[in-house]
Design a protein around this motif. Structure first.
Motif, PDB file in Angstrom:
ATOM      1  N   ALA A   1      85.916  62.468 135.678  1.00 23.36           N
ATOM      2  CA  ALA A   1      85.139  61.229 135.742  1.00 23.36           C
ATOM      3  C   ALA A   1      85.739  60.264 136.754  1.00 23.36           C
ATOM      4  N   SER A   2      87.064  60.129 136.735  1.00 23.19           N
ATOM      5  CA  SER A   2      87.722  59.258 137.711  1.00 23.19           C
ATOM      6  C   SER A   2      87.524  59.783 139.128  1.00 23.19           C
ATOM      7  N   GLY A   3      87.637  61.109 139.289  1.00 22.76           N
ATOM      8  CA  GLY A   3      87.448  61.690 140.610  1.00 22.76           C
ATOM      9  C   GLY A   3      86.045  61.487 141.148  1.00 22.76           C
ATOM     10  N   LEU A   4      85.049  61.601 140.285  1.00 27.64           N
ATOM     11  CA  LEU A   4      83.672  61.385 140.711  1.00 27.64           C
ATOM     12  C   LEU A   4      83.453  59.944 141.159  1.00 27.64           C
ATOM     13  N   ARG A   5      83.955  58.997 140.397  1.00 25.85           N
ATOM     14  CA  ARG A   5      83.732  57.598 140.729  1.00 25.85           C
ATOM     15  C   ARG A   5      84.534  57.167 141.956  1.00 25.85           C
ATOM     16  N   LEU A   6      85.649  57.847 142.210  1.00 25.39           N
ATOM     17  CA  LEU A   6      86.448  57.508 143.385  1.00 25.39           C
ATOM     18  C   LEU A   6      85.974  58.230 144.649  1.00 25.39           C
ATOM     19  N   GLY A   7      85.108  59.226 144.484  1.00 23.55           N
ATOM     20  CA  GLY A   7      84.622  59.977 145.636  1.00 23.55           C
ATOM     21  C   GLY A   7      85.497  61.141 146.021  1.00 23.55           C
ATOM     22  N   VAL A   8      86.484  61.480 145.188  1.00 21.03           N
ATOM     23  CA  VAL A   8      87.418  62.566 145.511  1.00 21.03           C
ATOM     24  C   VAL A   8      86.885  63.918 145.059  1.00 21.03           C
ATOM     25  N   LEU A   9      86.257  63.960 143.895  1.00 20.35           N
ATOM     26  CA  LEU A   9      85.751  65.204 143.313  1.00 20.35           C
ATOM     27  C   LEU A   9      84.269  65.056 142.968  1.00 20.35           C
ATOM     28  N   PRO A  10      83.380  65.749 143.706  1.00 24.76           N
ATOM     29  CA  PRO A  10      83.641  66.416 144.983  1.00 24.76           C
ATOM     30  C   PRO A  10      83.763  65.378 146.094  1.00 24.76           C
ATOM     31  N   LEU A  11      84.183  65.820 147.268  1.00 21.94           N
ATOM     32  CA  LEU A  11      84.359  64.887 148.377  1.00 21.94           C
ATOM     33  C   LEU A  11      83.026  64.255 148.745  1.00 21.94           C
TER      34      LEU A  11
ATOM     35  N   ALA B   1      89.530  50.259 141.764  1.00 23.73           N
ATOM     36  CA  ALA B   1      90.561  49.874 140.792  1.00 23.73           C
ATOM     37  C   ALA B   1      90.119  50.165 139.367  1.00 23.73           C
ATOM     38  N   SER B   2      88.843  49.951 139.068  1.00 25.88           N
ATOM     39  CA  SER B   2      88.362  50.180 137.707  1.00 25.88           C
ATOM     40  C   SER B   2      88.434  51.647 137.314  1.00 25.88           C
ATOM     41  N   SER B   3      88.383  52.547 138.303  1.00 25.71           N
ATOM     42  CA  SER B   3      88.510  53.979 138.025  1.00 25.71           C
ATOM     43  C   SER B   3      89.962  54.424 138.003  1.00 25.71           C
ATOM     44  N   LEU B   4      90.787  53.841 138.869  1.00 27.00           N
ATOM     45  CA  LEU B   4      92.201  54.203 138.900  1.00 27.00           C
ATOM     46  C   LEU B   4      92.909  53.808 137.608  1.00 27.00           C
ATOM     47  N   ALA B   5      92.481  52.711 137.001  1.00 25.58           N
ATOM     48  CA  ALA B   5      93.101  52.282 135.748  1.00 25.58           C
ATOM     49  C   ALA B   5      92.898  53.318 134.651  1.00 25.58           C
ATOM     50  N   LEU B   6      91.716  53.948 134.608  1.00 30.20           N
ATOM     51  CA  LEU B   6      91.485  55.019 133.643  1.00 30.20           C
ATOM     52  C   LEU B   6      92.366  56.217 133.962  1.00 30.20           C
ATOM     53  N   LEU B   7      92.481  56.565 135.232  1.00 36.78           N
ATOM     54  CA  LEU B   7      93.315  57.697 135.638  1.00 36.78           C
ATOM     55  C   LEU B   7      94.775  57.488 135.238  1.00 36.78           C
ATOM     56  N   ALA B   8      95.239  56.249 135.335  1.00 39.68           N
ATOM     57  CA  ALA B   8      96.636  55.958 134.998  1.00 39.68           C
ATOM     58  C   ALA B   8      96.920  56.120 133.516  1.00 39.68           C
ATOM     59  N   ARG B   9      95.896  56.050 132.678  1.00 39.40           N
ATOM     60  CA  ARG B   9      96.096  56.157 131.224  1.00 39.40           C
ATOM     61  C   ARG B   9      96.067  57.593 130.724  1.00 39.40           C
ATOM     62  N   ILE B  10      95.704  58.542 131.560  1.00 48.80           N
ATOM     63  CA  ILE B  10      95.609  59.930 131.114  1.00 48.80           C
ATOM     64  C   ILE B  10      97.008  60.548 131.105  1.00 48.80           C
ATOM     65  N   PRO B  11      97.526  60.956 129.954  1.00 48.33           N
ATOM     66  CA  PRO B  11      98.860  61.583 129.912  1.00 48.33           C
ATOM     67  C   PRO B  11      98.817  62.995 130.478  1.00 48.33           C
TER      68      PRO B  11
END
Length: 312
Positions: free
Chosen positions: A202-212, A236-246
């Motif tokens: 989900a974070s990758g999709l919103r950031l444009g990384v997955l898929p490119l 930033a709103s997507s990176l914050a979720l990524l940072a919480r994933i252990p």
């Protein structure tokens, strides 16, 4: 209450700017009002350190039966740096607008609104809160870009970007259903292992990384100031979720493939950023490249350590 204080200050400043814009169009000091509100909001985020960590939640409402929780926000060691960065971004954009000879209060009101929504997103404690903030940011961006684009090709890019972010939002909802099916409502303080891979994608999709994918290949429709805020708040709103994933929640057969895709994206974005003719055209590539590195770090953290003396 300190968590919502910067959001309240930004909202009140935005309301004041809009009222003055239409009630008193010749008001001579809108910049002082906007910069003062942004500065107070930045100071209020710094004041979170007085009582840290802290959380706040709204009273129960009708949707609690569907989502198993109410909107709640958490200020801790993960969310505070993002909130501080967003408040500083809004203040910096408004402070420097006089250098660019900008004296229009509507972009300042938009900057403060986006920053407030971004703070609500990065401090979200549960999926319901995050989905509400993400939806507001996405709709704000969709309307802004549709009003700014010209031509069918640019409009198509806006719709595709919105659809991909919507897919990321849907994956968070799916992760919530998976967590509930396992007997535990999804809480960002302790993410169940079964949901980690969905939140990562989900974070990758919103950031444009997955898929490119690049939301807007020619990023010159909405330029400096408000345009920069529009891009960075969404990231930033997507990176914050990524940072919480252990790391323990990312043990999946898909993880190595996601790591490869993120690495390819980082190399592509870096190369295109170097080739960009100016910083505005290179901005989407810079954001894409910077977003791919945390995604790689999250994927790489799940790789088992190689014992000393053993061959990899």
């Amino acid at each position: 209450m300190l968590i919502l204080l910067p959001v309240i200050l930004m909202s009140l400043t935005t309301l004041a700017l809009l009222i003055l814009r239409f009630a008193r169009p010749k008001f001579k000091f809108p910049w002082m009002l906007a910069s003062g509100g942004a500065t107070l909001a930045l100071i209020s985020v710094l004041l979170w350190q007085i009582h840290f960590p802290q959380n706040i939640s709204l009273p129960s409402w009708q949707m609690v039966t569907a989502f198993s929780y109410v909107p709640a926000w958490l200020a801790d060691g993960i969310s505070w740096p993002y909130a501080l960065a967003l408040a500083a971004l809004a203040a910096g954009v408004i402070w420097t607008s006089v250098v660019r000879a900008e004296n229009e209060p509507l972009p300042w009101a938009g900057t403060l609104t986006l920053a407030a929504l971004g703070i609500l997103a990065v401090t979200a404690e549960n999926p319901l809160t995050l989905l509400l903030a993400w939806s507001a940011i996405d709709l704000f961006e969709l309307v802004t870009m549709l009003r700014s684009t010209e031509g069918e090709k640019q409009t198509e890019g806006v719709i595709i970007a919105f659809a991909v972010r919507l897919a990321g939002t849907g994956l968070v909802m799916w992760a919530n259903l998976v967590s509930i099916a396992g007997g535990t409502p999804l809480d960002f303080r302790s993410i169940p292992p079964a949901t980690g891979i969905y939140l990562l994608i989900a974070s990758g999709l919103r950031l444009g990384v997955l898929p490119l994918h690049l939301p807007y290949r020619k990023d010159n429709v909405v330029r400096r100031g408000f345009g920069t805020t529009l891009r960075l708040v969404s990231a930033a709103s997507s990176l914050a979720l990524l940072a919480r994933i252990p790391a323990s929640a990312l043990n999946s057969v898909l993880t190595p493939y996601l790591l490869i895709l993120a690495a390819i994206t980082a190399l592509y974005a870096g190369w295109m950023w170097l080739r960009a003719s100016d910083e505005i055209l290179g901005r989407p590539f810079w954001i894409l490249g910077m977003a791919s590195w945390p995604l790689q770090k999250a994927c790489a953290a799940t790789r088992p350590a190689v014992p000393r003396g053993a061959s990899p």
